[in-house]
Design an enzyme around this catalytic site. Structure first.
Site, PDB file in Angstrom:
ATOM      1  N   HIS A  10     -84.049  22.911  54.878  1.00  0.00           N
ATOM      2  CA  HIS A  10     -83.375  22.098  53.684  1.00  0.00           C
ATOM      3  C   HIS A  10     -83.482  20.771  54.118  1.00  0.00           C
ATOM      4  O   HIS A  10     -83.362  20.136  55.204  1.00  0.00           O
ATOM      5  CB  HIS A  10     -82.037  22.496  53.726  1.00  0.00           C
ATOM      6  CG  HIS A  10     -80.990  22.000  52.863  1.00  0.00           C
ATOM      7  ND1 HIS A  10     -79.874  21.362  52.933  1.00  0.00           N
ATOM      8  CD2 HIS A  10     -81.382  21.742  51.448  1.00  0.00           C
ATOM      9  CE1 HIS A  10     -79.468  21.215  51.907  1.00  0.00           C
ATOM     10  NE2 HIS A  10     -80.192  21.509  50.936  1.00  0.00           N
ATOM     11  N   GLU A  37     -87.478  22.376  51.424  1.00  0.00           N
ATOM     12  CA  GLU A  37     -87.005  22.010  50.310  1.00  0.00           C
ATOM     13  C   GLU A  37     -86.578  20.410  50.293  1.00  0.00           C
ATOM     14  O   GLU A  37     -86.431  19.937  51.407  1.00  0.00           O
ATOM     15  CB  GLU A  37     -85.458  22.666  50.004  1.00  0.00           C
ATOM     16  CG  GLU A  37     -84.703  22.228  48.865  1.00  0.00           C
ATOM     17  CD  GLU A  37     -83.873  21.311  48.995  1.00  0.00           C
ATOM     18  OE1 GLU A  37     -83.160  20.778  47.696  1.00  0.00           O
ATOM     19  OE2 GLU A  37     -83.897  20.570  50.022  1.00  0.00           O
ATOM     20  N   ASP A  39     -85.446  16.720  47.857  1.00  0.00           N
ATOM     21  CA  ASP A  39     -84.733  16.396  46.534  1.00  0.00           C
ATOM     22  C   ASP A  39     -85.565  15.237  46.120  1.00  0.00           C
ATOM     23  O   ASP A  39     -86.163  14.136  46.719  1.00  0.00           O
ATOM     24  CB  ASP A  39     -83.455  15.713  46.674  1.00  0.00           C
ATOM     25  CG  ASP A  39     -82.597  16.905  47.431  1.00  0.00           C
ATOM     26  OD1 ASP A  39     -82.227  17.812  46.852  1.00  0.00           O
ATOM     27  OD2 ASP A  39     -82.272  16.709  48.840  1.00  0.00           O
ATOM     28  N   HIS A  52     -81.348  12.031  47.989  1.00  0.00           N
ATOM     29  CA  HIS A  52     -80.476  13.053  47.412  1.00  0.00           C
ATOM     30  C   HIS A  52     -79.446  12.422  46.744  1.00  0.00           C
ATOM     31  O   HIS A  52     -79.086  12.803  45.613  1.00  0.00           O
ATOM     32  CB  HIS A  52     -80.037  13.744  48.815  1.00  0.00           C
ATOM     33  CG  HIS A  52     -78.877  14.833  48.191  1.00  0.00           C
ATOM     34  ND1 HIS A  52     -77.416  14.284  48.115  1.00  0.00           N
ATOM     35  CD2 HIS A  52     -78.817  16.123  48.312  1.00  0.00           C
ATOM     36  CE1 HIS A  52     -76.824  15.323  48.063  1.00  0.00           C
ATOM     37  NE2 HIS A  52     -77.634  16.532  47.652  1.00  0.00           N
ATOM     38  N   GLU A 112     -86.608  20.081  44.630  1.00  0.00           N
ATOM     39  CA  GLU A 112     -85.477  20.248  43.711  1.00  0.00           C
ATOM     40  C   GLU A 112     -85.620  18.596  43.034  1.00  0.00           C
ATOM     41  O   GLU A 112     -85.675  17.304  43.467  1.00  0.00           O
ATOM     42  CB  GLU A 112     -84.352  20.000  44.507  1.00  0.00           C
ATOM     43  CG  GLU A 112     -82.961  20.278  43.721  1.00  0.00           C
ATOM     44  CD  GLU A 112     -81.691  19.970  44.373  1.00  0.00           C
ATOM     45  OE1 GLU A 112     -81.506  20.181  45.410  1.00  0.00           O
ATOM     46  OE2 GLU A 112     -81.037  19.609  43.479  1.00  0.00           O
TER      47      GLU A 112
HETATM   48  O1  G3P Z   1     -81.863  23.045  46.674  1.00  0.00           O
HETATM   49  C1  G3P Z   1     -80.898  23.774  47.244  1.00  0.00           C
HETATM   50  C2  G3P Z   1     -79.946  22.630  47.919  1.00  0.00           C
HETATM   51  O2  G3P Z   1     -80.400  21.470  48.144  1.00  0.00           O
HETATM   52  C3  G3P Z   1     -78.942  22.114  46.731  1.00  0.00           C
HETATM   53  O3  G3P Z   1     -78.003  21.219  46.937  1.00  0.00           O
HETATM   54  O4  G3P Z   1     -76.942  19.069  47.266  1.00  0.00           O
HETATM   55  O5  G3P Z   1     -78.327  19.976  49.224  1.00  0.00           O
HETATM   56  O6  G3P Z   1     -79.603  19.008  47.282  1.00  0.00           O
HETATM   57  P1  G3P Z   1     -77.905  19.794  47.596  1.00  0.00           P
HETATM   58 MG    MG Z   2     -81.403  20.002  47.491  1.00  0.00          MG
END
Ligand code: G3P
Ligand code: MG
Length: 251
Positions: A10, A37, A39, A52, A112
Site C-alpha cells: 500500500h 498501490e 495515489d 494522497h 488509484e
Molecule cells: O486503494 C486502496 C486504498 O489506498 C484506498 O484508500 O485513502 O489509502 O488511498 P487510501
Molecule cells: Mg490509495
C-alpha cells in the site's frame, strides 16, 4: 480469474517508508513485493504526481492546495523528511517516473486515481491518456492482463473519464461500505472489480460479488488473521501497510 498479484504494498512501502515515493517502492522491492498501490493527483499544470492528500501539511511541509502547485514546484518538494531523517530529500515523483520505475523492476501497479476536489474528470482523463501512451506497446501486442495497471478510484466520474480515454486499461471501483447499487456502478464503468474497505465487508457480500463474476480487492489489511479470513471468503487481493508482516507470498 483474478489475473493480478494477490498481495499489494500500500502506497509503495506501507508503514516502512514515506508513502507514494520511489523510496517506498524500493522498500517494497526489498521486501519481495512486485505489486504496488499508489495515489495519483494532478498538479496545477495538469501533470499527474504521486500524492494522497489534496492539501499540504501532513507529508509535505506547508499549507494550501496541492492542485495549486505546478509539477516543477511539487517535484522539488521534500516528501520524505516527515517520515524520518534518512528519507529527507526524497521528492514527489511524477506518475510517469513511477511507471518507469515499476516497469524497470517488474512491479505491477494498482493506480488509484485520487482527484483533488473538483478535478475528477480532468484527473481521470489525463492519467488514462498518459498510461495509454506509456503502455502502448503492451496494449498493441495484446500482452497478458498483468502487464497493464489496474485503475481504481472512489470517484465514479474520474473512472468514467479514464474509461473514455483508455478503455483498454481495466478499472476497479473503490468504495468504503458497499453501496446497494454496486453492480450497476461496475457495469456502467465497465469495471472488472470492486475495491472495498475490508472492515465493512461480510462473507455474504464477498460471496455475492464473486458469484456475480467480479474481482474483489480489499484495503487495507494489516492483520494476518483477518487476511486469512477474507481470503477464505474468496477475496482476490488486498493491499497492506504491514509489508514486514504480510509478505507477497502470504496465503
Ligand atoms: O486503494 C486502496 C486504498 O489506498 C484506498 O484508500 O485513502 O489509502 O488511498 P487510501
Ligand atoms: Mg490509495
Amino acid at each position: 480469474m483474478w489475473p493480478y498479484p494477490g498481495i499489494i504494498a500500500h502506497r509503495g512501502g506501507g508503514t516502512l517508508a514515506p508513502e507514494n515515493t520511489l523510496a517506498a517502492m524500493r522498500c517494497g522491492v526489498q521486501h519481495g513485493f512486485r505489486a504496488v498501490e499508489f495515489d495519483v493527483m494532478l498538479s496545477a499544470d495538469n501533470v499527474p504526481i504521486l500524492m494522497h492528500d489534496p492539501v499540504f501539511g501532513r507529508t509535505i511541509k506547508g499549507t494550501g492546495n496541492v492542485s495549486d502547485a505546478t509539477a516543477g514546484e511539487l517535484t522539488r518538494m521534500d516528501a520524505g523528511a516527515w517520515f524520518g531523517v534518512q528519507f529527507a530529500g526524497e521528492c514527489v515523483p511524477t506518475f510517469e517516473e513511477a511507471v518507469h520505475y515499476c516497469k524497470k523492476h517488474h512491479i505491477w501497479m494498482n493506480v488509484e486515481i485520487k482527484p483533488a476536489p473538483g478535478f475528477d474528470v480532468q484527473t481521470g482523463r489525463v492519467v488514462a491518456e498518459i498510461a495509454r501512451r506509456l503502455f502502448a506497446a503492451e496494449i498493441a501486442s495484446g500482452a497478458p492482463a498483468a502487464a497493464l495497471p489496474l485503475f481504481s478510484s472512489f470517484s465514479f466520474d474520474a473512472l468514467a473519464a479514464a474509461r473514455d480515454a483508455a478503455a483498454e486499461i481495466p478499472r476497479g471501483y473503490l468504495v468504503d461500505a458497499i453501496p446497494a447499487d454496486w453492480r450497476q456502478k461496475l457495469q456502467a464503468l465497465d469495471a472488472i472489480a470492486l475495491h472495498t474497505n475490508h472492515k465493512k465487508l461480510s462473507a455474504d457480500q464477498a460471496r455475492e460479488i464473486k458469484g456475480q463474476g467480479f474481482g474483489l480487492f480489499c484495503y487495507t489489511v494489516n492483520d494476518p488473521g483477518r487476511a486469512r479470513e477474507i481470503l477464505s471468503w474468496g477475496v482476490d487481493a488486498f493491499c497492506t501497510d504491514r509489508i514486514d508482516v504480510i509478505g507477497p507470498q502470504f496465503s
